[in-house]
Design a protein around this motif. Structure first.
Motif, short mmCIF file in Angstrom:
data_model
loop_
_atom_site.label_atom_id
_atom_site.label_comp_id
_atom_site.label_asym_id
_atom_site.label_seq_id
_atom_site.Cartn_x
_atom_site.Cartn_y
_atom_site.Cartn_z
N VAL A 1 37.15 23.59 40.74
CA VAL A 1 36.07 23.42 41.72
C VAL A 1 34.72 23.58 41.01
N PRO A 2 33.76 22.70 41.25
CA PRO A 2 32.44 22.87 40.64
C PRO A 2 31.85 24.24 40.98
N GLN A 3 31.24 24.89 40.00
CA GLN A 3 30.73 26.25 40.19
C GLN A 3 29.74 26.34 41.34
N ALA A 4 28.95 25.29 41.54
CA ALA A 4 27.95 25.33 42.60
C ALA A 4 28.57 25.31 44.00
N ALA A 5 29.83 24.93 44.09
CA ALA A 5 30.48 24.78 45.39
C ALA A 5 31.25 26.02 45.83
N ILE A 6 31.34 27.02 44.97
CA ILE A 6 32.19 28.17 45.26
C ILE A 6 31.44 29.46 44.96
N GLN A 7 31.69 30.47 45.78
CA GLN A 7 31.08 31.78 45.59
C GLN A 7 32.19 32.80 45.37
N LEU B 1 43.46 47.03 38.39
CA LEU B 1 43.23 46.84 39.82
C LEU B 1 41.89 46.15 40.04
N ARG B 2 41.88 45.18 40.94
CA ARG B 2 40.63 44.52 41.29
C ARG B 2 40.71 44.03 42.73
N SER B 3 39.54 43.87 43.33
CA SER B 3 39.38 43.17 44.59
C SER B 3 38.60 41.89 44.29
N PHE B 4 39.06 40.77 44.85
CA PHE B 4 38.45 39.49 44.51
C PHE B 4 38.64 38.53 45.68
N VAL B 5 37.57 37.79 46.01
CA VAL B 5 37.65 36.75 47.04
C VAL B 5 36.79 35.57 46.59
N ALA B 6 37.34 34.37 46.76
CA ALA B 6 36.59 33.14 46.56
C ALA B 6 36.28 32.52 47.92
N GLU B 7 35.09 32.01 48.08
CA GLU B 7 34.69 31.34 49.32
C GLU B 7 33.99 30.03 48.97
N PRO B 8 34.25 28.99 49.75
CA PRO B 8 35.26 28.85 50.81
C PRO B 8 36.63 28.60 50.20
N LEU B 9 37.61 28.30 51.04
CA LEU B 9 38.97 28.04 50.58
C LEU B 9 39.34 26.56 50.69
N ARG B 10 38.38 25.75 51.09
CA ARG B 10 38.61 24.30 51.16
C ARG B 10 37.51 23.56 50.43
N PHE B 11 37.90 22.57 49.64
CA PHE B 11 36.96 21.73 48.90
C PHE B 11 37.45 20.29 49.05
N GLY B 12 36.94 19.61 50.06
CA GLY B 12 37.43 18.27 50.34
C GLY B 12 38.88 18.30 50.76
N ARG B 13 39.75 17.76 49.91
CA ARG B 13 41.18 17.75 50.21
C ARG B 13 41.99 18.71 49.33
N LEU B 14 41.27 19.66 48.73
CA LEU B 14 41.91 20.74 47.98
C LEU B 14 41.75 22.04 48.75
N PHE B 15 42.87 22.76 48.93
CA PHE B 15 42.87 24.03 49.63
C PHE B 15 43.40 25.12 48.70
N LEU B 16 42.77 26.28 48.72
CA LEU B 16 43.25 27.42 47.95
C LEU B 16 44.03 28.35 48.87
N ALA B 17 45.11 28.93 48.34
CA ALA B 17 45.92 29.88 49.10
C ALA B 17 46.48 30.93 48.17
N GLY B 18 46.70 32.12 48.68
CA GLY B 18 47.29 33.19 47.89
C GLY B 18 46.36 33.70 46.81
N ASP B 19 46.93 34.11 45.68
CA ASP B 19 46.14 34.73 44.61
C ASP B 19 45.13 33.78 43.98
N ALA B 20 45.27 32.49 44.18
CA ALA B 20 44.22 31.56 43.72
C ALA B 20 42.93 31.79 44.49
N ALA B 21 43.06 32.35 45.69
CA ALA B 21 41.90 32.52 46.58
C ALA B 21 41.41 33.96 46.63
#
Length: 394
Positions: free
Chosen positions: A173-179, A272-292
């Motif tokens: 995912v392009p860096q500008a599209a994900i936080q 140990l870490r806490s991590f979240v990527a937002e959002p979880l949808r990029f067009g027709r690509l969806f993130l789920a589980g540890d990828a997200a």
């Protein structure tokens, strides 16, 4: 080099529990999928992971038609023990929430899903090299990969990225599209797997001045034990005897005396870490589980969060194909993230409450002690812990 082309409705990257569960749910909905996995099936099954399932995750395995062995061999737990100051306090899940959790190793769950996928003839490509999701910002996404020296192109309607924290999906995912949101904790868990009966019928979470400890299990004859350790510790510096000696120091005396030890069959250190990527949808690509998202294992939420992501995504794709509705795929990210952040909060709270932070001083230690005292004495606090531990509604 020539390229072999294929077609499916949903291309899934990753054959861990999230990808396999999604594939099986889609199969039962009449939706075709192909799973691409960079590792071998034996490697996937060899990974040692958690094994506490919320009721929602068990219900999803039922919906996937993969729960028969889980129901035969899984251990239903009505509660858990908190060891504070050498004294055990029991949190009764069933009494406080009407729900339970089930102990069933992630390896066994993965094996059940693999067997079900093989039985129904759905396709999984193991040892798929250089997987690349492309064109997912348009209407015709593709998955490129190489298998046995041959280049392949898989045309899809949608791509599900279920390939874990280090996978290609999120990094495509392009860096500008994900936080990205992250907290890294200043300690790890040293874990030992041993073929000895568990020291307790229920899990024991221990707060001790020497550090956190957890007595868990995989079955009536296989135990999983953890102690909090330094991030710069090395597994080879921890003999089995040293590990068990340290574990006993952190447990209540009666529990320590009942501990049955044996040669470890697996030993590892996990940061140990806490991590979240937002959002979880990029067009027709969806993130789920540890990828997200990643949670520290203290709250037993990692596998269960992956299951709830898969539930939301499977529902969204079903509505797209069967009802011709885009509402589910448009709302997937927001819907999943609402539950993700609640689980992140609980996992952070459990970690902060039960561990010793090396930088904490007088005030912080007193606040932690007050939190633990309140938890040990308050019905409301114990109910809140139980409600989150057994799993918030999907």
């Amino acid at each position: 080099m020539s390229t072999q082309a294929g077609r499916t409705q949903v291309g899934i990257i990753g054959a861990g529990p999230a990808g396999l569960l999604l594939g099986q749910l889609l199969h039962r909905m009449g939706i075709e999928s192909v799973i691409l996995e960079q590792r071998s099936a034996e490697y996937v099954l060899g990974r040692i992971r958690a094994g506490v399932l919320e009721q929602g995750s068990v219900h999803l395995m039922e919906q996937a038609g993969c729960a028969d062995r889980l129901h035969r061999e899984g251990l239903i737990h009505d509660g858990t023990l908190l060891s504070i100051g050498g004294e055990n306090h029991r949190i009764d899940f069933r009494q406080r929430t009407g729900k339970t959790v089930t102990i069933y190793g992630q390896t066994e769950l993965t094996r059940d899903l693999m067997d079900a996928r093989a039985a129904c003839g759905a396709r999984t490509v193991y040892e798929a090299e250089d997987v690349q999701p492309v064109d997912f910002d348009g209407d015709h996404p593709r998955l490129l990969y190489r298998k046995d020296g041959v280049q392949h192109e898989l045309r899809c309607d949608f791509i599900a990225g279920c390939d874990g924290y280090h996978g290609i999906s999120r990094t495509s995912v392009p860096q500008a599209a994900i936080q990205l949101f992250e907290r890294v904790y200043p300690f790890g868990w040293l874990g030992v797997l041993v073929d000895r009966p568990p020291v307790s019928e229920e899990l024991i979470y221990t707060h001790h001045e020497r550090g956190f400890a957890l007595c868990s299990m995989r079955s009536h004859s296989r135990s999983r034990y953890y102690v909090q350790c330094r991030l710069d510790d090395r597994v080879e510096d921890w003999s089995d005897d040293r590990f068990y000696d340290e574990l006993r120091r952190r447990l209540p005396r009666e529990t320590a005396e009942a501990l049955q030890t044996g040669p470890s069959i697996e030993k590892s250190i996990a940061p140990l870490r806490s991590f979240v990527a937002e959002p979880l949808r990029f067009g027709r690509l969806f993130l789920a589980g540890d990828a997200a998202h990643i949670v520290p294992p203290t709250g037993a939420k990692g596998l269960n969060l992956a299951a709830s992501d898969v539930f939301y995504l499977a529902e969204a794709l079903r509505d797209y194909y069967q009802e011709k509705s885009k509402a589910g795929i448009d709302g997937y990210s927001a819907r999943a993230l609402r539950r993700v952040w609640k689980a992140e909060r609980f996992s952070w709270w459990m970690t902060a409450t039960l561990h010793i932070f090396p930088e904490s001083a007088g005030f912080d230690r007193r606040i932690q002690r007050a939190e633990l005292d309140y938890l040990a004495q308050s019905d409301a606090a114990q109910t809140a812990l139980a409600e989150n531990y057994v799993g918030l509604p999907f």
